[in-house]
Design an enzyme around this catalytic site. Sequence first.
Site, PDB file in Angstrom:
ATOM      1  CB  THR A   1       7.753  12.915 -67.337  1.00 35.55           C
ATOM      2  OG1 THR A   1       7.684  12.204 -66.112  1.00 35.55           O
ATOM      3  CG2 THR A   1       8.848  13.957 -67.282  1.00 35.55           C
TER       4      THR A   1
ATOM      5  CB  SER B   1       1.123  13.151 -64.899  1.00 34.80           C
ATOM      6  OG  SER B   1       1.198  13.670 -66.206  1.00 34.80           O
TER       7      SER B   1
ATOM      8  CB  THR C   1       8.167   9.724 -70.198  1.00 38.62           C
ATOM      9  OG1 THR C   1       6.985   9.702 -69.384  1.00 38.62           O
ATOM     10  CG2 THR C   1       7.904   8.978 -71.491  1.00 38.62           C
ATOM     11  N   GLY C   2       8.165   7.434 -68.096  1.00 36.94           N
ATOM     12  CA  GLY C   2       7.838   6.065 -67.701  1.00 36.94           C
ATOM     13  C   GLY C   2       8.328   5.773 -66.293  1.00 36.94           C
ATOM     14  CG  HIS C   3       7.187   2.222 -64.578  1.00 36.56           C
ATOM     15  ND1 HIS C   3       6.742   1.270 -65.453  1.00 36.56           N
ATOM     16  CD2 HIS C   3       6.093   2.716 -63.973  1.00 36.56           C
ATOM     17  CE1 HIS C   3       5.409   1.177 -65.365  1.00 36.56           C
ATOM     18  NE2 HIS C   3       5.002   2.054 -64.475  1.00 36.56           N
ATOM     19  N   GLY C   4      10.325   5.583 -63.475  1.00 38.89           N
ATOM     20  CA  GLY C   4      11.595   6.250 -63.227  1.00 38.89           C
ATOM     21  C   GLY C   4      12.652   5.342 -62.635  1.00 38.89           C
TER      22      GLY C   4
ATOM     23  CB  THR D   1       7.275  14.390 -63.716  1.00 36.45           C
ATOM     24  OG1 THR D   1       6.213  13.450 -63.647  1.00 36.45           O
ATOM     25  CG2 THR D   1       8.340  13.988 -62.703  1.00 36.45           C
TER      26      THR D   1
ATOM     27  NE  ARG E   1       9.245   7.315 -57.710  1.00 38.31           N
ATOM     28  CZ  ARG E   1       9.114   7.711 -58.970  1.00 38.31           C
ATOM     29  NH1 ARG E   1       8.750   8.941 -59.238  1.00 38.31           N
ATOM     30  NH2 ARG E   1       9.337   6.890 -59.960  1.00 38.31           N
ATOM     31  CB  VAL E   2      13.490  11.572 -55.976  1.00 36.46           C
ATOM     32  CG1 VAL E   2      14.083  12.248 -57.197  1.00 36.46           C
ATOM     33  CG2 VAL E   2      13.251  12.599 -54.862  1.00 36.46           C
ATOM     34  N   GLY E   3      11.876  10.307 -58.664  1.00 37.38           N
ATOM     35  CA  GLY E   3      12.027   9.480 -59.870  1.00 37.38           C
ATOM     36  C   GLY E   3      13.241   9.901 -60.681  1.00 37.38           C
ATOM     37  CG  ASP E   4      12.951   9.124 -64.851  1.00 38.33           C
ATOM     38  OD1 ASP E   4      11.886   9.160 -64.199  1.00 38.33           O
ATOM     39  OD2 ASP E   4      12.983   9.259 -66.079  1.00 38.33           O
TER      40      ASP E   4
HETATM   41  N1  ASP Z   1       9.369   9.171 -65.026  1.00 36.03           N
HETATM   42  C1  ASP Z   1       8.404   9.681 -64.096  1.00 36.03           C
HETATM   43  C2  ASP Z   1       8.747   9.221 -62.709  1.00 36.03           C
HETATM   44  O1  ASP Z   1       9.149   8.093 -62.532  1.00 36.03           O
HETATM   45  C3  ASP Z   1       6.995   9.299 -64.417  1.00 36.03           C
HETATM   46  C4  ASP Z   1       6.631   9.208 -65.878  1.00 36.03           C
HETATM   47  O2  ASP Z   1       7.248   9.812 -66.723  1.00 36.03           O
HETATM   48  O3  ASP Z   1       5.691   8.481 -66.215  1.00 36.03           O
HETATM   49  O4  ASP Z   1       8.566   9.972 -61.795  1.00 36.03           O
END
Ligand code: ASP
Length: 318
Positions: free
Chosen positions: A179, A77, A230-233, A197, A207-210
Site C-alpha cells: 500500500t 499493488s 501497510t501489510g496484512h490489513g 491500495t 474484501r476490504v482491508g485496513d
Molecule cells: N494493507 C493492505 C490490505 O490489507 C495491503 C498491504 O499494505 O500490503 O489491503
Amino acid sequence: MASRRTFLKKAGVGALGISSLSKASLNEVNKPIVLSTWRFGIEANAAAWKVLSSGGWALDAVEKGVRVVESDPKERSVGLGGRPDRDGHVTLDACIMDEDLNIGSVACLEHIENPISVARAVMEKTPHVMLVGDGALQFALSQGFKKTELLTPASEVEWKNWLKESLYIPKANIENHDTIGMIALDSSGRLSGACTTSGMAYKMHGRVGDSPIIGAGLYVDGEVGAATATGHGEEVIRIAGCHLVVELMRQGKSPQAACEEAVERVYKKQKERIKDIQVGFIALNKQGEYGAFCVQPGFNYAVHDQSGNKLIDSGSRI
Ligand code: ASP
C-alpha cells in the site's frame, strides 16, 4: 522592565509557567516533511515535495503524492495495474484525512485510476465519509472521473496462472500486496495523510482491508501526529492500528516508540502464526519527528525533508 507576568504572556506560556514549556516550543520543528511506505514512496514523496516546498497544504501534497503510484501500471499493488481479486476484478481502497478530522474514503471501487481523489471528493462534496462498491463508482462518474480498465495484461496473465491452483495464502514479504500510505506536515504546521491500495491479491470479491478504514490504515490528529499502515490489513483493523499509534503519541510516546508498541500488540496476539504476518507502521508527530516499525524485516519507507529524499529500512520485531 517587563514583569514576570508580561514576559510569560509574551512567550505564550500563560499560567503554565516556564517549566511546562514543551520541548517542541523550544526546539525548531522539522517542517515541511513527508513520509511514505515502501520504495515507491520515493517518487511519491518527490511529487508531494513540490507542493510542500512551495508552502502548499499537506492535504494537497499527500493527494498529489500517492496519485503518482496509483497511475503507474508497473506498481502492481496500487491503482492502475493492481492485482485483481480472485474473480478478476481490480477493486481499490483509499482514504484521506486532514488536520481537522475531515475524512473521505472509498472501498471496493472499480474502474477508477485515482481512488484517492474520489475519497477526497467524498470528503469535500458529500455529507458522508465513506462510499463503497457501485455507489462509489456512480459517485465518481458523477464527479467527472473517467472509467478505466485497471486490469493490465501483466496482471491478467498472473491472475490466470494463479487460477490454476487458486490458493489464497498471503505470506509476509511475498510481493502480492502493498500500500502507499503517506503522511505529511506542511510549512504551516498542518498534518494530513492518504492511503491507497488494490489490497491483497486474489482476495475474495468484496474484501476490504485496513487501507480505507480511518483509524486502521490511516489516522491524523492535527494536534498530535499522523500514522499510516501497510501489510496484512485484517491484523491492522483488529488493533485499530493507526488510531492506536496516534493515541500513544498523544500520551507522550515518540513516533518510533508508538509504532513499536502497536507492532507489539500484533505480535502478542498472533505469536503462533507470526512468521506469515507482516504489518508495518510509519508515524510523524507535530514536531516533525518520525519513526517506523514492522513485524518482520523487509519493510522500508521513504522520508523527504529539507535534507533530501531517502529510503530507510524499518526496524522489525522478529
Ligand atoms: N494493507 C493492505 C490490505 O490489507 C495491503 C498491504 O499494505 O500490503 O489491503
